[in-house]
Scaffold this motif. Sequence first.
Motif, PDB file in Angstrom:
ATOM      1  N   VAL A 151       0.865  -1.179   0.000  1.00  0.00           N
ATOM      2  CA  VAL A 151       0.000   0.000   0.000  1.00  0.00           C
ATOM      3  C   VAL A 151       0.900   1.226   0.000  1.00  0.00           C
ATOM      4  O   VAL A 151       1.808   1.342   0.819  1.00  0.00           O
ATOM      5  CB  VAL A 151      -0.945   0.023   1.229  1.00  0.00           C
ATOM      6  N   LYS A 152       0.642   2.143  -0.946  1.00  0.00           N
ATOM      7  CA  LYS A 152       1.419   3.377  -1.050  1.00  0.00           C
ATOM      8  C   LYS A 152       0.462   4.562  -1.036  1.00  0.00           C
ATOM      9  O   LYS A 152      -0.538   4.567  -1.752  1.00  0.00           O
ATOM     10  CB  LYS A 152       2.236   3.405  -2.336  1.00  0.00           C
ATOM     11  N   ALA A 153       0.792   5.537  -0.207  1.00  0.00           N
ATOM     12  CA  ALA A 153      -0.011   6.756  -0.129  1.00  0.00           C
ATOM     13  C   ALA A 153       0.852   7.928  -0.569  1.00  0.00           C
ATOM     14  O   ALA A 153       2.035   7.999  -0.244  1.00  0.00           O
ATOM     15  CB  ALA A 153      -0.511   6.973   1.300  1.00  0.00           C
ATOM     16  N   THR A 154       0.248   8.843  -1.298  1.00  0.00           N
ATOM     17  CA  THR A 154       0.937  10.057  -1.736  1.00  0.00           C
ATOM     18  C   THR A 154       0.209  11.240  -1.139  1.00  0.00           C
ATOM     19  O   THR A 154      -1.016  11.357  -1.263  1.00  0.00           O
ATOM     20  CB  THR A 154       0.933  10.159  -3.274  1.00  0.00           C
ATOM     21  N   VAL A 155       0.960  12.119  -0.468  1.00  0.00           N
ATOM     22  CA  VAL A 155       0.398  13.342   0.100  1.00  0.00           C
ATOM     23  C   VAL A 155       1.243  14.523  -0.370  1.00  0.00           C
ATOM     24  O   VAL A 155       2.388  14.358  -0.768  1.00  0.00           O
ATOM     25  CB  VAL A 155       0.349  13.318   1.654  1.00  0.00           C
ATOM     26  N   LEU A 209      -3.582   6.944  -3.603  1.00  0.00           N
ATOM     27  CA  LEU A 209      -3.490   5.719  -2.824  1.00  0.00           C
ATOM     28  C   LEU A 209      -3.407   4.567  -3.813  1.00  0.00           C
ATOM     29  O   LEU A 209      -4.269   4.429  -4.685  1.00  0.00           O
ATOM     30  CB  LEU A 209      -4.736   5.586  -1.939  1.00  0.00           C
ATOM     31  N   VAL A 210      -2.345   3.765  -3.711  1.00  0.00           N
ATOM     32  CA  VAL A 210      -2.167   2.616  -4.591  1.00  0.00           C
ATOM     33  C   VAL A 210      -2.165   1.368  -3.721  1.00  0.00           C
ATOM     34  O   VAL A 210      -1.407   1.273  -2.759  1.00  0.00           O
ATOM     35  CB  VAL A 210      -0.836   2.724  -5.384  1.00  0.00           C
ATOM     36  N   ILE A 211      -3.045   0.419  -4.082  1.00  0.00           N
ATOM     37  CA  ILE A 211      -3.159  -0.824  -3.321  1.00  0.00           C
ATOM     38  C   ILE A 211      -2.837  -1.981  -4.259  1.00  0.00           C
ATOM     39  O   ILE A 211      -3.525  -2.187  -5.263  1.00  0.00           O
ATOM     40  CB  ILE A 211      -4.582  -0.983  -2.730  1.00  0.00           C
TER      41      ILE A 211
END
Length: 114
Positions: free
Chosen positions: A45-49, A58-60
């Motif tokens: 899981v990758k989150a970009t802020v 959000l990449v799952i």
Amino acid sequence: MIPGGGQPNMQQLLQQAQKMQQDLARAQEELAQTEVEGQAGGGLVKATVTGSGELRGLVIDPKAVDPEDTETLADLIVAAVQAANENAQTLQQEKLGPLAQGMGGGSGIPGLPF
């Protein structure tokens, strides 16, 4: 106290304060446009802020999706967003910290998290 007992040059002080305000506004705008990432589960899981903390992406990974265990997926999402926000706070301190110190310290300046 001013060395030599002279009065401070108010025009010069005002110009310095105005420049610091402009630099601070420029840094805040830059933060709002800069994206940082956080991840969890070894990258499942990758989150970009943004540097200002706005969630942008959000990449799952499909391997993280188990219909029988949505709690783990939710935990991974929360952890990834938290990691991204920590990276955003580090970026804020790098960009705004020196400016806040130049304005007499970060405490008491509205909008600064430190």
